[in-house]
Motif scaffolding. Structure first.
Motif, PDB file in Angstrom:
ATOM      1  N   GLU A   1       0.702  -1.108   0.051  1.00  0.00           N
ATOM      2  CA  GLU A   1      -0.018  -0.001  -0.044  1.00  0.00           C
ATOM      3  C   GLU A   1       0.775   1.317   0.116  1.00  0.00           C
ATOM      4  O   GLU A   1       0.552   2.214  -0.723  1.00  0.00           O
ATOM      5  CB  GLU A   1      -0.931  -0.096   1.223  1.00  0.00           C
ATOM      6  CG  GLU A   1      -2.221  -1.152   1.040  1.00  0.00           C
ATOM      7  CD  GLU A   1      -2.844  -1.239   2.570  1.00  0.00           C
ATOM      8  OE1 GLU A   1      -2.481  -0.769   3.296  1.00  0.00           O
ATOM      9  OE2 GLU A   1      -3.807  -2.128   2.362  1.00  0.00           O
ATOM     10  N   ARG A   2       1.806   1.211   0.723  1.00  0.00           N
ATOM     11  CA  ARG A   2       2.748   2.327   0.869  1.00  0.00           C
ATOM     12  C   ARG A   2       3.504   2.564  -0.486  1.00  0.00           C
ATOM     13  O   ARG A   2       3.668   3.720  -1.181  1.00  0.00           O
ATOM     14  CB  ARG A   2       3.818   2.052   1.905  1.00  0.00           C
ATOM     15  CG  ARG A   2       4.896   3.431   2.010  1.00  0.00           C
ATOM     16  CD  ARG A   2       4.175   4.621   2.280  1.00  0.00           C
ATOM     17  NE  ARG A   2       5.235   5.816   2.161  1.00  0.00           N
ATOM     18  CZ  ARG A   2       4.676   6.970   1.777  1.00  0.00           C
ATOM     19  NH1 ARG A   2       3.431   7.129   1.224  1.00  0.00           N
ATOM     20  NH2 ARG A   2       5.505   7.855   1.558  1.00  0.00           N
ATOM     21  N   LYS A   3       4.147   1.270  -0.904  1.00  0.00           N
ATOM     22  CA  LYS A   3       4.757   1.333  -2.349  1.00  0.00           C
ATOM     23  C   LYS A   3       3.616   1.886  -3.272  1.00  0.00           C
ATOM     24  O   LYS A   3       3.929   2.897  -4.563  1.00  0.00           O
ATOM     25  CB  LYS A   3       5.183   0.149  -2.921  1.00  0.00           C
ATOM     26  CG  LYS A   3       5.576  -0.059  -4.247  1.00  0.00           C
ATOM     27  CD  LYS A   3       4.285  -0.591  -5.202  1.00  0.00           C
ATOM     28  CE  LYS A   3       4.845  -0.430  -6.598  1.00  0.00           C
ATOM     29  NZ  LYS A   3       3.868  -0.739  -7.646  1.00  0.00           N
ATOM     30  N   THR A   4       2.363   1.574  -3.328  1.00  0.00           N
ATOM     31  CA  THR A   4       1.490   2.131  -4.370  1.00  0.00           C
ATOM     32  C   THR A   4       1.403   3.797  -4.232  1.00  0.00           C
ATOM     33  O   THR A   4       1.331   4.293  -5.166  1.00  0.00           O
ATOM     34  CB  THR A   4       0.123   1.538  -4.222  1.00  0.00           C
ATOM     35  OG1 THR A   4       0.191   0.138  -4.384  1.00  0.00           O
ATOM     36  CG2 THR A   4      -0.897   2.251  -4.952  1.00  0.00           C
ATOM     37  N   ALA A   5       1.606   4.268  -3.019  1.00  0.00           N
ATOM     38  CA  ALA A   5       1.090   5.827  -2.843  1.00  0.00           C
ATOM     39  C   ALA A   5       2.493   6.586  -3.202  1.00  0.00           C
ATOM     40  O   ALA A   5       2.228   7.404  -4.013  1.00  0.00           O
ATOM     41  CB  ALA A   5       1.138   5.905  -1.251  1.00  0.00           C
ATOM     42  N   ILE A   6       3.626   5.861  -3.165  1.00  0.00           N
ATOM     43  CA  ILE A   6       4.811   6.546  -3.761  1.00  0.00           C
ATOM     44  C   ILE A   6       4.940   6.304  -5.278  1.00  0.00           C
ATOM     45  O   ILE A   6       4.967   7.104  -5.835  1.00  0.00           O
ATOM     46  CB  ILE A   6       5.905   5.339  -3.085  1.00  0.00           C
ATOM     47  CG1 ILE A   6       5.943   5.594  -1.549  1.00  0.00           C
ATOM     48  CG2 ILE A   6       7.325   6.046  -3.899  1.00  0.00           C
ATOM     49  CD1 ILE A   6       7.195   4.936  -0.954  1.00  0.00           C
ATOM     50  N   TYR A   7       4.406   5.116  -5.768  1.00  0.00           N
ATOM     51  CA  TYR A   7       4.129   4.981  -7.273  1.00  0.00           C
ATOM     52  C   TYR A   7       3.234   6.284  -7.685  1.00  0.00           C
ATOM     53  O   TYR A   7       3.594   6.647  -8.771  1.00  0.00           O
ATOM     54  CB  TYR A   7       3.990   3.638  -7.577  1.00  0.00           C
ATOM     55  CG  TYR A   7       3.553   3.704  -9.182  1.00  0.00           C
ATOM     56  CD1 TYR A   7       4.793   3.418 -10.033  1.00  0.00           C
ATOM     57  CD2 TYR A   7       2.397   3.663  -9.686  1.00  0.00           C
ATOM     58  CE1 TYR A   7       4.152   3.297 -11.372  1.00  0.00           C
ATOM     59  CE2 TYR A   7       2.135   3.143 -11.003  1.00  0.00           C
ATOM     60  CZ  TYR A   7       3.202   3.318 -11.877  1.00  0.00           C
ATOM     61  OH  TYR A   7       3.133   3.032 -13.297  1.00  0.00           O
ATOM     62  N   VAL A   8       2.150   6.434  -7.211  1.00  0.00           N
ATOM     63  CA  VAL A   8       1.251   7.451  -7.706  1.00  0.00           C
ATOM     64  C   VAL A   8       1.987   8.771  -7.572  1.00  0.00           C
ATOM     65  O   VAL A   8       1.520   9.623  -8.422  1.00  0.00           O
ATOM     66  CB  VAL A   8      -0.298   7.355  -6.949  1.00  0.00           C
ATOM     67  CG1 VAL A   8      -1.044   8.620  -7.103  1.00  0.00           C
ATOM     68  CG2 VAL A   8      -0.737   6.058  -7.373  1.00  0.00           C
ATOM     69  N   ASP A   9       2.681   9.072  -6.618  1.00  0.00           N
ATOM     70  CA  ASP A   9       3.147  10.262  -6.463  1.00  0.00           C
ATOM     71  C   ASP A   9       4.264  10.419  -7.525  1.00  0.00           C
ATOM     72  O   ASP A   9       4.538  11.369  -8.275  1.00  0.00           O
ATOM     73  CB  ASP A   9       4.001  10.454  -5.167  1.00  0.00           C
ATOM     74  CG  ASP A   9       4.558  11.730  -4.833  1.00  0.00           C
ATOM     75  OD1 ASP A   9       3.513  12.726  -4.742  1.00  0.00           O
ATOM     76  OD2 ASP A   9       5.520  11.845  -4.567  1.00  0.00           O
TER      77      ASP A   9
END
Length: 244
Positions: free
Chosen positions: A83-91
């Protein structure tokens, strides 16, 4: 049989997002979590044999720390990390200029103008798909794709055919009425298992090995026209009918 819809994979097919997008986001998430893990390009290419980010993390944990992978909370821990990786990717997508691969934008527009329906069939997280569509197509992107089959919409990810069957059911289309566009062996196998003719467009991590079952095998979609997609689809459908 007339071609009625294009079914697009996302990562590696619409855009080259794996090496400089997802891999970078994974490594940043590892660093933030205090983990001494780092996936270089070669290792990441090997890990892509496991589809789905959460599944990839669990497979990695089993490889580097079997005891931790066997713990009752292992899946939950990897889910939170993902979930944290996804947030970073979206950013990352927000801050970096990400474009479609050559030829993709033209085919998307030509298909829409010709009245072909279009959908997405991918294993990546819905938030990743949404952000990529937003940064490349803006508001019109969500009108372009009738259905977005992504992430955990189905229990089994590619190479299982589930995501294609999920999309087909919602579009009320038969497999032979569609053409899938994929960049990986597992994506091709998923489409073939669902009965959907599939065009392979090789990407950064596809490699050079022969991948059977495709209607065509291309290095990119640059210069490819919609009529060529129609021709490949028609040839595949005719071949299937003759073999039946």
């Amino acid at each position: 049989m007339t071609l009625k819809a294009l079914l697009w994979d996302v990562d590696g097919t619409l855009a080259e997002t794996e090496d400089h997008g997802h891999r970078v986001a994974f490594n940043l998430a590892f660093k933030e979590a205090g983990l001494r893990w780092r996936w270089d390009s070669e290792l990441y290419g090997d890990l892509l044999k496991v589809t789905g980010g959460k599944e990839r993390l669990l497979a990695w944990l089993e490889r580097v720390d079997p005891a931790a992978a066997a713990a009752p909370d292992a899946a939950a821990r990897m889910t939170r990390l993902h979930e944290r990786k996804t947030a970073i990717y979206v950013d990352l997508l927000t801050r970096r200029a990400v474009g479609f691969r050559p030829g993709v934008a033209r085919l998307l527009d030509d298909a829409q103008a010709a009245g072909l329906r279009q959908a997405i069939a991918t294993t990546t997280t819905p938030a990743n798909v949404t952000q990529l569509i937003d940064v490349t197509l803006g508001g019109r992107g969500h009108r372009l794709f009738e259905i977005v089959g992504a992430g955990d919409a189905v229990p089994k990810k590619k190479p299982a055919p589930d995501i294609y069957r999920w999309v087909l059911e919602r579009m009320r289309l038969a497999p032979h009425e569609c053409l899938a566009i994929e960049d990986s062996r597992m994506g091709v196998e998923a489409a073939v298992a669902a009965g959907v003719p599939v065009l392979l467009v090789r990407s950064r991590y596809t490699g050079t090995a022969t991948i059977p079952g495709t209607v065509g095998d291309l290095p990119s979609l640059e210069g490819v026209r919609l009529q060529q997609l129609r021709d490949w689809h028609a040839k595949a459908v005719q071949g299937s009918a003759a073999a039946a």
